[in-house]
Write an enzyme that holds these catalytic residues in place. Structure first.
Site, PDB file in Angstrom:
ATOM      1  N   ASP A  38       0.845  -1.190   0.000  1.00 29.84           N
ATOM      2  CA  ASP A  38       0.000   0.000   0.000  1.00 29.84           C
ATOM      3  C   ASP A  38       0.882   1.243   0.000  1.00 29.84           C
ATOM      4  O   ASP A  38       1.770   1.381   0.840  1.00 29.84           O
ATOM      5  CB  ASP A  38      -0.928  -0.001   1.223  1.00 29.84           C
ATOM      6  CG  ASP A  38      -2.097   0.958   1.040  1.00 29.84           C
ATOM      7  OD1 ASP A  38      -2.402   1.316  -0.123  1.00 29.84           O
ATOM      8  OD2 ASP A  38      -2.703   1.352   2.044  1.00 29.84           O
TER       9      ASP A  38
ATOM     10  N   HIS B 112      -4.327  13.823   1.233  1.00 27.00           N
ATOM     11  CA  HIS B 112      -4.511  12.974   2.409  1.00 27.00           C
ATOM     12  C   HIS B 112      -3.296  13.113   3.331  1.00 27.00           C
ATOM     13  O   HIS B 112      -3.433  13.298   4.541  1.00 27.00           O
ATOM     14  CB  HIS B 112      -4.694  11.522   1.970  1.00 27.00           C
ATOM     15  CG  HIS B 112      -4.727  10.528   3.093  1.00 27.00           C
ATOM     16  ND1 HIS B 112      -5.821  10.372   3.920  1.00 27.00           N
ATOM     17  CD2 HIS B 112      -3.795   9.627   3.526  1.00 27.00           C
ATOM     18  CE1 HIS B 112      -5.561   9.420   4.812  1.00 27.00           C
ATOM     19  NE2 HIS B 112      -4.338   8.959   4.599  1.00 27.00           N
TER      20      HIS B 112
ATOM     21  N   GLU C  75     -10.528   3.829   3.877  1.00 22.54           N
ATOM     22  CA  GLU C  75      -9.669   4.667   3.033  1.00 22.54           C
ATOM     23  C   GLU C  75     -10.038   4.426   1.576  1.00 22.54           C
ATOM     24  O   GLU C  75     -10.076   3.281   1.119  1.00 22.54           O
ATOM     25  CB  GLU C  75      -8.181   4.378   3.283  1.00 22.54           C
ATOM     26  CG  GLU C  75      -7.725   4.884   4.649  1.00 22.54           C
ATOM     27  CD  GLU C  75      -6.222   4.827   4.851  1.00 22.54           C
ATOM     28  OE1 GLU C  75      -5.533   4.091   4.105  1.00 22.54           O
ATOM     29  OE2 GLU C  75      -5.724   5.520   5.775  1.00 22.54           O
TER      30      GLU C  75
ATOM     31  N   GLU D 117      -9.240   4.200  -2.055  1.00 22.34           N
ATOM     32  CA  GLU D 117      -8.024   3.998  -2.841  1.00 22.34           C
ATOM     33  C   GLU D 117      -8.357   3.285  -4.137  1.00 22.34           C
ATOM     34  O   GLU D 117      -9.434   2.715  -4.307  1.00 22.34           O
ATOM     35  CB  GLU D 117      -7.013   3.127  -2.066  1.00 22.34           C
ATOM     36  CG  GLU D 117      -6.658   3.662  -0.690  1.00 22.34           C
ATOM     37  CD  GLU D 117      -5.438   2.967  -0.087  1.00 22.34           C
ATOM     38  OE1 GLU D 117      -4.658   2.338  -0.849  1.00 22.34           O
ATOM     39  OE2 GLU D 117      -5.267   3.056   1.141  1.00 22.34           O
TER      40      GLU D 117
ATOM     41  N   ASP E  74      -9.032   0.403   2.152  1.00 15.63           N
ATOM     42  CA  ASP E  74      -8.049  -0.005   3.159  1.00 15.63           C
ATOM     43  C   ASP E  74      -8.623   0.326   4.537  1.00 15.63           C
ATOM     44  O   ASP E  74      -8.369   1.386   5.100  1.00 15.63           O
ATOM     45  CB  ASP E  74      -6.736   0.758   2.898  1.00 15.63           C
ATOM     46  CG  ASP E  74      -5.681   0.461   3.937  1.00 15.63           C
ATOM     47  OD1 ASP E  74      -5.758  -0.601   4.584  1.00 15.63           O
ATOM     48  OD2 ASP E  74      -4.774   1.295   4.101  1.00 15.63           O
TER      49      ASP E  74
ATOM     50  N   ARG F 200      -8.023   3.587  13.532  1.00 23.37           N
ATOM     51  CA  ARG F 200      -7.129   4.726  13.788  1.00 23.37           C
ATOM     52  C   ARG F 200      -6.514   4.717  15.176  1.00 23.37           C
ATOM     53  O   ARG F 200      -5.385   5.186  15.372  1.00 23.37           O
ATOM     54  CB  ARG F 200      -7.894   6.041  13.587  1.00 23.37           C
ATOM     55  CG  ARG F 200      -8.450   6.241  12.194  1.00 23.37           C
ATOM     56  CD  ARG F 200      -7.363   6.234  11.149  1.00 23.37           C
ATOM     57  NE  ARG F 200      -7.925   6.438   9.814  1.00 23.37           N
ATOM     58  CZ  ARG F 200      -7.241   6.248   8.691  1.00 23.37           C
ATOM     59  NH1 ARG F 200      -5.991   5.816   8.746  1.00 23.37           N
ATOM     60  NH2 ARG F 200      -7.802   6.450   7.531  1.00 23.37           N
TER      61      ARG F 200
ATOM     62  N   GLN G 294      -3.809   2.186  15.166  1.00 25.62           N
ATOM     63  CA  GLN G 294      -2.746   2.713  14.296  1.00 25.62           C
ATOM     64  C   GLN G 294      -1.896   3.758  15.031  1.00 25.62           C
ATOM     65  O   GLN G 294      -0.663   3.746  14.958  1.00 25.62           O
ATOM     66  CB  GLN G 294      -3.384   3.343  13.052  1.00 25.62           C
ATOM     67  CG  GLN G 294      -2.383   3.780  11.991  1.00 25.62           C
ATOM     68  CD  GLN G 294      -3.080   4.385  10.752  1.00 25.62           C
ATOM     69  OE1 GLN G 294      -4.309   4.385  10.656  1.00 25.62           O
ATOM     70  NE2 GLN G 294      -2.301   4.891   9.825  1.00 25.62           N
TER      71      GLN G 294
ATOM     72  N   LYS H 111      -4.360  -2.282  10.163  1.00 26.85           N
ATOM     73  CA  LYS H 111      -4.695  -2.334   8.746  1.00 26.85           C
ATOM     74  C   LYS H 111      -4.925  -3.748   8.235  1.00 26.85           C
ATOM     75  O   LYS H 111      -5.632  -3.940   7.255  1.00 26.85           O
ATOM     76  CB  LYS H 111      -3.539  -1.730   7.926  1.00 26.85           C
ATOM     77  CG  LYS H 111      -3.208  -0.289   8.272  1.00 26.85           C
ATOM     78  CD  LYS H 111      -4.073   0.645   7.454  1.00 26.85           C
ATOM     79  CE  LYS H 111      -3.516   2.063   7.490  1.00 26.85           C
ATOM     80  NZ  LYS H 111      -4.332   2.949   6.646  1.00 26.85           N
TER      81      LYS H 111
ATOM     82  N   THR I 255      -9.012  -5.775   3.944  1.00 26.72           N
ATOM     83  CA  THR I 255      -8.905  -4.843   2.819  1.00 26.72           C
ATOM     84  C   THR I 255      -9.921  -5.326   1.800  1.00 26.72           C
ATOM     85  O   THR I 255     -10.025  -6.534   1.580  1.00 26.72           O
ATOM     86  CB  THR I 255      -7.487  -4.884   2.199  1.00 26.72           C
ATOM     87  OG1 THR I 255      -6.526  -4.649   3.229  1.00 26.72           O
ATOM     88  CG2 THR I 255      -7.316  -3.837   1.110  1.00 26.72           C
TER      89      THR I 255
ATOM     90  N   GLU J 134     -10.052  12.431   8.021  1.00 24.66           N
ATOM     91  CA  GLU J 134      -9.969  13.773   7.446  1.00 24.66           C
ATOM     92  C   GLU J 134     -11.299  14.515   7.568  1.00 24.66           C
ATOM     93  O   GLU J 134     -11.344  15.678   7.963  1.00 24.66           O
ATOM     94  CB  GLU J 134      -9.580  13.683   5.969  1.00 24.66           C
ATOM     95  CG  GLU J 134      -8.169  13.184   5.751  1.00 24.66           C
ATOM     96  CD  GLU J 134      -8.037  12.544   4.377  1.00 24.66           C
ATOM     97  OE1 GLU J 134      -7.851  13.278   3.406  1.00 24.66           O
ATOM     98  OE2 GLU J 134      -8.150  11.311   4.288  1.00 24.66           O
TER      99      GLU J 134
HETATM  100 CA    CA Z   1      -3.945   3.103   2.910  1.00 23.55          CA
END
Ligand code: CA
Length: 440
Positions: free
Chosen positions: A144, A151, A214, A216, A248, A252, A255, A268, A272, A388
């Protein structure tokens, strides 16, 4: 130089009527591939049924196993259809770009209005709703990247308001090695448990309280390179078969506590999700755009720079995230669009990601998957994650029906969608990928 050919002609129509409906994701100009099993029958029997490869056309799936058996094809198509008839999409990808181009031309001609193959292929169609999809292939490795600069800035600002981008960002595509075993097509996604740091600084173990998605793109590697032999930028696209949507999923709070100093790990790798249809780079030809850099930014080092990449390296793909909560479902409320952005906002092109990944001699293999990183737009409200959009949880989003969200709650369904539109081209779509959060 024109990247497009007769298969992209906007006047081209299909004898499959649903493919000609404006706004359809899968007109005859698209022709993405996926693996599937026909639905119906006992679940156990279905699991034993071998996977097939299909091409999307309108609201139908062209079953390439049946198509190989029941339809006459030009001799040159026979070797291409052989792995596809056996359900081996990776085996077809491994045949390389000339084969990819030839299959596209063959399918386009066969599905075009007036084709004399039409009567044979009519019996090889299955409504898309009657297909149960599977991953395109066995994924060897998953990497990834972090190529969404908006971002990176938005997240960096939450941690380092004065200096959001780290000094390496504009010089190299940042990435990390992810995990392939937990990649799926969406559906239920169990909230992970993990270690997080409480307000007092003491760690605790329990369900994540800051579940996020996420937005992507996934890039499918279609050609291997030998260990020790980097792929030059000019050849990088010969190694990229196509594109899917990729979510993804990210915890948080896990993380934030675990990522220093080695980066994401358990925050993570629990899930996915990718969309089933692989849209080929050929299909994306009308939506290629120049790769540009804002004035004052450093030009890429020579191994990441090239004429073709500068002229056509970027992809104009419009991306959207939608959310529907359990309560919205109960109340009959439609999903809400949380954000929209464009793959053009990425700081690095797909070719640069692949060239950089192999620049040290690392060998990528057919069926490997590369994530672009979260593709956020520059404007407020264009964040490709809740981290975000809710400013790290400080500004919850208001949803229809009166609910609020800073992060995902159990029963929330997140759907990613994407399409390409350009003057003089027929709109194509990537389809979608949806996942629903289940309790830990
Ligand atoms: Ca990612």
């Amino acid at each position: 130089m024109s990247l497009t050919d007769a298969t992209h002609a906007p006047t081209l129509r299909s004898w499959v009527e649903s493919a000609n409906v404006p706004g359809c994701d899968f007109p005859v100009q698209n022709l993405p591939l996926a693996r599937f099993r026909p639905a119906g029958g006992a679940a156990e029997a279905q699991e034993e049924e071998p996977l097939r490869v299909g091409a999307a056309i309108g609201d139908q799936v062209l079953d390439l196993k049946l198509a190989a058996q029941l339809c006459p094809w030009a001799d040159a198509m026979d070797p291409l259809l052989e792995p596809l008839a056996g359900g081996d999409l990776a085996g077809f990808m491994a045949m390389g770009q000339p084969a990819w181009k030839m299959l596209r031309a063959g399918l386009s001609a066969a599905l075009a209005e007036g084709s004399d193959q039409g009567p044979f292929l009519e019996t090889c169609l299955l409504p898309r709703t009657e297909a149960r999809f599977a991953l395109p292939c066995r994924i060897g490795d998953f990497t990834d990247f972090y190529s969404g600069i908006h971002h990176a800035v938005a997240v960096g600002r939450q941690l380092r308001p004065e200096n959001p981008l780290l000094p390496n960002y504009k010089w190299l595509p940042i990435g990390y090695h992810g995990r392939s075993s937990s990649i799926g097509l969406g559906g239920p996604v169990k909230r992970p448990q993990g270690q997080t740091r409480t307000a007092t600084g003491e760690p605790r173990f329990g369900p994540s309280r800051r579940m996020d998605y996420e937005l992507e793109l996934g890039l499918w590697v279609g050609q291997s390179n030998r260990l020790g032999e980097p792929v030059p930028l000019a050849q990088a696209e010969d190694h990229l078969f196509g594109v899917t949507l990729l979510n993804d999923w990210s915890a948080r709070d896990i993380q934030a506590w675990e990522s220093v100093p080695l980066g994401p790990f358990l925050a993570k790798n629990f899930a996915t999700s990718v969309s089933p249809w692989v849209v080929t780079l050929e299909a994306l030809a009308p939506f290629r755009r120049p790769f540009t850099r804002p004035a004052g930014d450093p030009p890429p080092l020579p191994y990441l720079d090239g004429e073709f990449n500068r002229a056509h390296g970027a992809l104009d793909i419009r991306l959207e995230v939608w959310l529907r909560t359990a309560r919205m479902r109960e109340q009959g409320l439609a999903a809400m669009r949380l954000s929209h952005s464009n793959a053009l906002d990425a700081y690095w092109t797909p070719a640069q990601l692949l060239a950089h990944h192999t620049s040290n001699g690392c060998n990528l293999q057919v069926g490997d998957l590369l994530g672009t990183g979260t593709l956020s737009g520059p404007a407020a409200g264009q964040g490709g994650s809740l981290l975000e959009l809710s400013l790290g949880g400080r500004q919850p989003l208001r949803l229809p029906g009166g609910e609020e969200r800073s992060f995902l709650e159990d029963g929330d369904t997140v759907t990613l969608r994407a399409c390409c539109e350009a003057p003089g081209a027929v709109r194509i779509g990537l389809g979608q990928v949806s996942g629903t959060i289940l309790p830990a």
